[in-house]
Write an enzyme that holds these catalytic residues in place. Structure first.
Site, short mmCIF file in Angstrom:
data_model
loop_
_atom_site.label_atom_id
_atom_site.label_comp_id
_atom_site.label_asym_id
_atom_site.label_seq_id
_atom_site.Cartn_x
_atom_site.Cartn_y
_atom_site.Cartn_z
N ARG A 1 -6.82 1.56 5.09
CA ARG A 1 -7.71 2.40 4.29
C ARG A 1 -9.17 2.26 4.73
O ARG A 1 -9.57 1.25 5.30
CB ARG A 1 -7.61 2.01 2.81
CG ARG A 1 -6.25 2.27 2.20
CD ARG A 1 -6.19 1.75 0.78
NE ARG A 1 -6.37 0.30 0.72
CZ ARG A 1 -6.47 -0.40 -0.41
NH1 ARG A 1 -6.42 0.25 -1.57
NH2 ARG A 1 -6.63 -1.71 -0.38
N ASP B 1 -3.92 -3.14 6.23
CA ASP B 1 -4.60 -2.22 5.33
C ASP B 1 -5.36 -1.20 6.18
O ASP B 1 -6.35 -1.53 6.82
CB ASP B 1 -5.57 -2.98 4.42
CG ASP B 1 -6.12 -2.12 3.29
OD1 ASP B 1 -6.04 -0.88 3.39
OD2 ASP B 1 -6.63 -2.70 2.31
#
Length: 305
Positions: A225, A223
């Site tokens: 983000r 991930d």
């Protein structure tokens, strides 16, 4: 075990990915058991200061369900993307949007959306009596919020590989019912790796990898983000306390910020509609995707809710 939804005093350390027998751990000679997954919360602690955000413009958008939203476009000092705030109701306003700008006229202010109430032919004054963000009664629940990352495939291309489109629609439905809420829409496609790389990850999934393993095989974090922009946007909208729609405990930590600039007072689960016998959709791909999020990314989601 994965962390609880209660934010710890410091962000958790990266967790090791366990490569199962079917994780395609030998593809391309990568030993995935030695690859460490760095969560959004871990990277968020590196942001000593929140990004600077600036609401460039907003406009009223009548929607097909009969409700109206105010779409806000944000600029920032981190990237060149246009991040968005989708605001339900007319009681939530951007501080940076309403700040006076040198040399502008009342018509300029109305054109960029810095007005109270509604526009109509012949209106000449952007101002109106009352506070931008009026004090809410103690009996009023904290604003319902969703921090949503762009997903072209799930929102536009009708993909049944993920539930992103359904989550966006369900958040909008609940906020329309409440006539108050905010969806912060961040332009970080594919959990931050971009659409092109995301499509490569899809092909690796068809070859047997799950969504985590596919990212790692492409030399990306599971991930990638970050959520500092969302924190800054919420503060600009005058929302230091929120009810957050998410299944991801890392997102709670990341959105609250290193210095706890935001307080998440309640986590509102996002259960797939098909799991609630309320329609939705089903597919083998989305079942595997959700199982991976629970088993390998610590998402708080149980089928028998």
């Amino acid at each position: 075990m994965h962390m609880s939804i209660v934010s710890p005093p410091i962000s958790p350390a990266p967790e090791r990915v366990d490569a199962s027998e079917d994780s395609t751990s030998s593809i391309e000679g990568i030993d995935l058991s030695q690859v460490r997954v760095e969560s959004a919360a871990v990277r968020a602690r590196l942001d000593e200061e929140l990004p600077q955000v600036f609401c460039e413009s907003r406009a009223r958008i009548p929607t097909t369900n009969g409700q109206e939203i105010f779409l806000h476009v944000y600029r920032n000092n981190v990237d060149n993307k246009e991040h968005l705030a989708i605001v339900f109701g007319d009681s939530i306003h951007s501080k940076t949007l309403f700040e006076p700008r040198e040399g502008e006229t009342e018509y300029d202010r109305m054109t960029r959306g810095a007005y109270i109430g509604k526009l109509y032919p012949g209106r000449t004054d952007s101002s109106a009596k009352g506070d931008l963000n009026p004090v809410v009664s103690n009996d009023e629940p904290d604003v319902l919020c969703r921090i949503h990352s762009e997903c072209y495939t799930g929102e536009t291309a009708w993909s049944a590989r993920c539930d992103c489109g359904e989550q966006l629609d369900e958040a909008a439905r609940l906020m329309s019912q409440a006539k108050r809420g905010v969806i912060v829409y961040l332009r970080q496609e594919g959990r931050g790796i971009g659409l092109g790389e995301k499509l490569k990850a899809y092909n690796l999934q068809d070859l047997g990898a799950d969504t985590v393993t596919a990212n790692l095989m492409l030399r990306h974090p599971a991930d990638a983000r970050t959520f500092g922009l969302a924190t800054a946007i919420l503060l600009d909208l005058g929302l230091p306390k929120i009810r957050l729609m998410t299944n991801n405990p890392d997102k709670i930590v990341a959105v609250e910020g290193k210095n706890k600039e935001i307080k998440v007072t309640e986590r509102v689960p996002m259960v797939p509609l098909s799991w609630q016998n309320k329609g939705g959709f089903q597919s083998a791909e989305v079942d595997k995707y959700l199982a991976t999020k629970v088993e390998r990314m610590g998402h708080l989601l149980q089928r028998n809710m």
